[in-house]
Design a protein around this motif. Structure first.
Motif, PDB file in Angstrom:
ATOM      1  N   ARG A 296       0.827  -1.207   0.000  1.00  0.00           N
ATOM      2  CA  ARG A 296       0.000   0.000   0.000  1.00  0.00           C
ATOM      3  C   ARG A 296       0.865   1.263   0.000  1.00  0.00           C
ATOM      4  N   ARG A 329      -7.831   2.346  -7.091  1.00  0.00           N
ATOM      5  CA  ARG A 329      -8.101   1.993  -5.694  1.00  0.00           C
ATOM      6  C   ARG A 329      -6.766   1.988  -4.951  1.00  0.00           C
ATOM      7  N   HIS A 331      -6.261   2.596  -1.829  1.00  0.00           N
ATOM      8  CA  HIS A 331      -6.455   2.311  -0.402  1.00  0.00           C
ATOM      9  C   HIS A 331      -6.176   3.530   0.474  1.00  0.00           C
ATOM     10  N   ASN A 332      -6.449   4.693  -0.076  1.00  0.00           N
ATOM     11  CA  ASN A 332      -6.368   5.932   0.697  1.00  0.00           C
ATOM     12  C   ASN A 332      -7.316   6.931   0.042  1.00  0.00           C
ATOM     13  N   THR A 333      -8.448   7.156   0.682  1.00  0.00           N
ATOM     14  CA  THR A 333      -9.473   8.021   0.092  1.00  0.00           C
ATOM     15  C   THR A 333      -8.957   9.426  -0.164  1.00  0.00           C
ATOM     16  N   GLN A 336      -6.815   9.415  -3.132  1.00  0.00           N
ATOM     17  CA  GLN A 336      -7.632   9.037  -4.290  1.00  0.00           C
ATOM     18  C   GLN A 336      -8.407  10.221  -4.853  1.00  0.00           C
ATOM     19  N   SER A 388     -10.081   1.658   0.880  1.00  0.00           N
ATOM     20  CA  SER A 388     -10.703   2.276  -0.291  1.00  0.00           C
ATOM     21  C   SER A 388     -12.215   2.107  -0.244  1.00  0.00           C
ATOM     22  N   GLU A 391     -14.468   4.553  -2.152  1.00  0.00           N
ATOM     23  CA  GLU A 391     -14.424   4.451  -3.600  1.00  0.00           C
ATOM     24  C   GLU A 391     -15.248   3.275  -4.123  1.00  0.00           C
TER      25      GLU A 391
END
Length: 447
Positions: A296, A329, A331-333, A336, A388, A391
């Motif tokens: 990640r 994706r 894995h960090n909004t 993102q 994520s 998303e």
């Protein structure tokens, strides 16, 4: 006539008996098990039963708007929820993948419809009634996950492209996952919104039904082994505990006892899952491995590099930058949104999400439950930093639906403050007997 024969439990709401909310229950059932009913639809990856029910809900909202203004709950909160949708729609002007951005905008629209429907259907309902729907929804989410873990036919993973011998497929059976929502992290993210509310409501109302539901939801979250969600809940819980300690200067014996029971229940459930499910044995090693963290971290570095290439407008909502699907994706909004919309507009989306928690905290004087919702949203914001979930197409809709349920219980508590009892004093003699206080004190019906 109907009101006169309503059960005694309903009289505490200080109003007419509960009306049937069939469409709301249909939405909650579909949201708890959004089974796909069509795939490869032109312009849409797939259609689920939730999409169909929300389309029906949108039609009823449109018909209602012809006769009266839509009930948006709280105007400021509704504006905050609409900001990400508006920015996503705007990004169609510069997106690299117009189809993906259209789909992302439709998902936002579905989320707004879910929020508006919940707010409309639960308008005027007493707080206990709203919490009953939250309790039912939590159970509806957990049941399919348990049936999946038990390998009941018809409840296998619905994820497209899975083979029966793949590691991804087998991972569904190593921990509590959901057949339609996806792997364990997704289920944990949704349940994390309701476990604190249910535990709090069961405590202040002295009602074991809600306490039990909250404990079941908490145990289910622990059995997902979702580290991000558990850390988010722990962080929010510590902040809430410190705040309560500063206000009260002491910790009640009831709270301490219930914390011990909750921890013991979760530990017992994990032990049973480990002993009874051989597939879980393989999971424990990976949970303590740093490999996932490094993967990640690499995704985050690549996302930052892509943001640097297009810092002003990004690549468009839902778009994989330059076709790199892993970066759709990350894995960090927070990263993102900047990949999708650029630094400035991405920051606006992030501020809107943070603003939802700030909004509920700003109403802390109106009802104690607003603080619980605020801390719950803090847990969600923490999860957004390591997962994520926001998303996800279905998970984003469920987030908006959850905000709607939280809004409904806050509004109900504010309009009926006399029905919302505070926590008994520390060291008091009130005990949780499984019967709500209003049932043990008939005179309360005359308040």
């Amino acid at each position: 006539m109907v009101i006169a024969h309503a059960p005694t439990r309903q009289q505490a709401g200080a109003g007419p008996g509960p009306r049937p909310r069939i469409l709301l229950m249909l939405v909650l059932i579909a949201a708890a098990m959004p089974v796909r009913i069509a795939s490869s639809v032109p312009g849409i990856e797939s259609v689920s039963v939730l999409d169909v029910v929300l389309a029906l809900a949108a039609l009823t909202l449109f018909m209602d708007s012809a006769f009266k203004p839509l009930d948006v709950g709280y105007g400021k909160l509704f504006v905050l929820l609409c900001i990400p949708a508006a920015i996503c729609g705007m990004s169609m002007l510069w997106t690299q993948d117009q189809g993906a951005t259209i789909r992302a905008t439709v998902v936002y629209a579905e989320g707004i419809v879910a929020y508006l429907l919940v707010v409309r259907e639960l308008s005027g309902a007493p707080p206990d009634r709203v919490m009953t729907y939250i309790k039912r929804y939590s159970y509806l989410l957990i049941v399919p996950a348990v049936l999946l873990l038990l390998r009941v036919p018809g409840f296998g993973p619905e994820e497209a492209g899975l083979t029966l011998d793949s590691d991804r497929y087998l991972s569904y059976y190593t921990r509590l996952s959901h057949p339609a929502l996806g792997p364990s992290n997704n289920l944990a993210s949704v349940l994390a919104f309701f476990a604190p509310l249910l535990l709090y409501w069961g405590h202040v109302r002295q009602d074991r039904r809600f306490t039990r539901a909250g404990c079941v939801a908490l145990v289910a979250i622990v059995c997902t082994f979702s580290r991000g969600v558990l850390l988010g809940l722990l962080t929010a819980g510590v902040l809430a505990g410190v705040g309560s300690l500063l206000r009260r200067r002491r910790v009640g014996r009831q709270i301490s006892r219930k914390i011990v029971v909750a921890v013991a229940s979760a530990a017992t459930a994990v032990g049973l899952l480990y002993q009874l499910n051989p597939d879980t044995h393989e999971l424990f090693g990976s949970r303590f491995s740093p490999a996932n963290f490094f993967i990640r971290s690499q995704l985050a570095i690549e996302a930052i590099e892509k943001i640097a290439e297009r810092p002003f407008l990004g690549y468009g909502g839902g778009t994989a930058p330059d076709g790199i699907w892993e970066l759709a994706r990350v894995h960090n909004t927070y990263l993102q949104q900047m990949v999708y919309f650029g630094v400035l507009l991405g920051a606006c989306v992030l501020l809107a999400l943070i603003g939802t928690a700030v909004f509920f905290f700003s109403r802390w004087r109106t009802s104690p439950v607003t603080r619980v919702v605020g801390f719950t949203l803090i847990a969600q914001l923490f999860v957004f930093a390591v997962e994520s979930s926001f998303e996800g197409t279905v998970l984003r809709v469920l987030f908006y639906l959850s905000i709607g349920l939280a809004t409904a219980v806050v509004r109900a508590s504010e309009s009926r403050p006399q029905t919302h009892r505070s926590e008994p004093p520390s060291g008091g003699t009130t005990h949780d007997t499984g019967t709500p206080r209003r049932a043990r004190h008939p005179a309360a019906h005359n308040v």
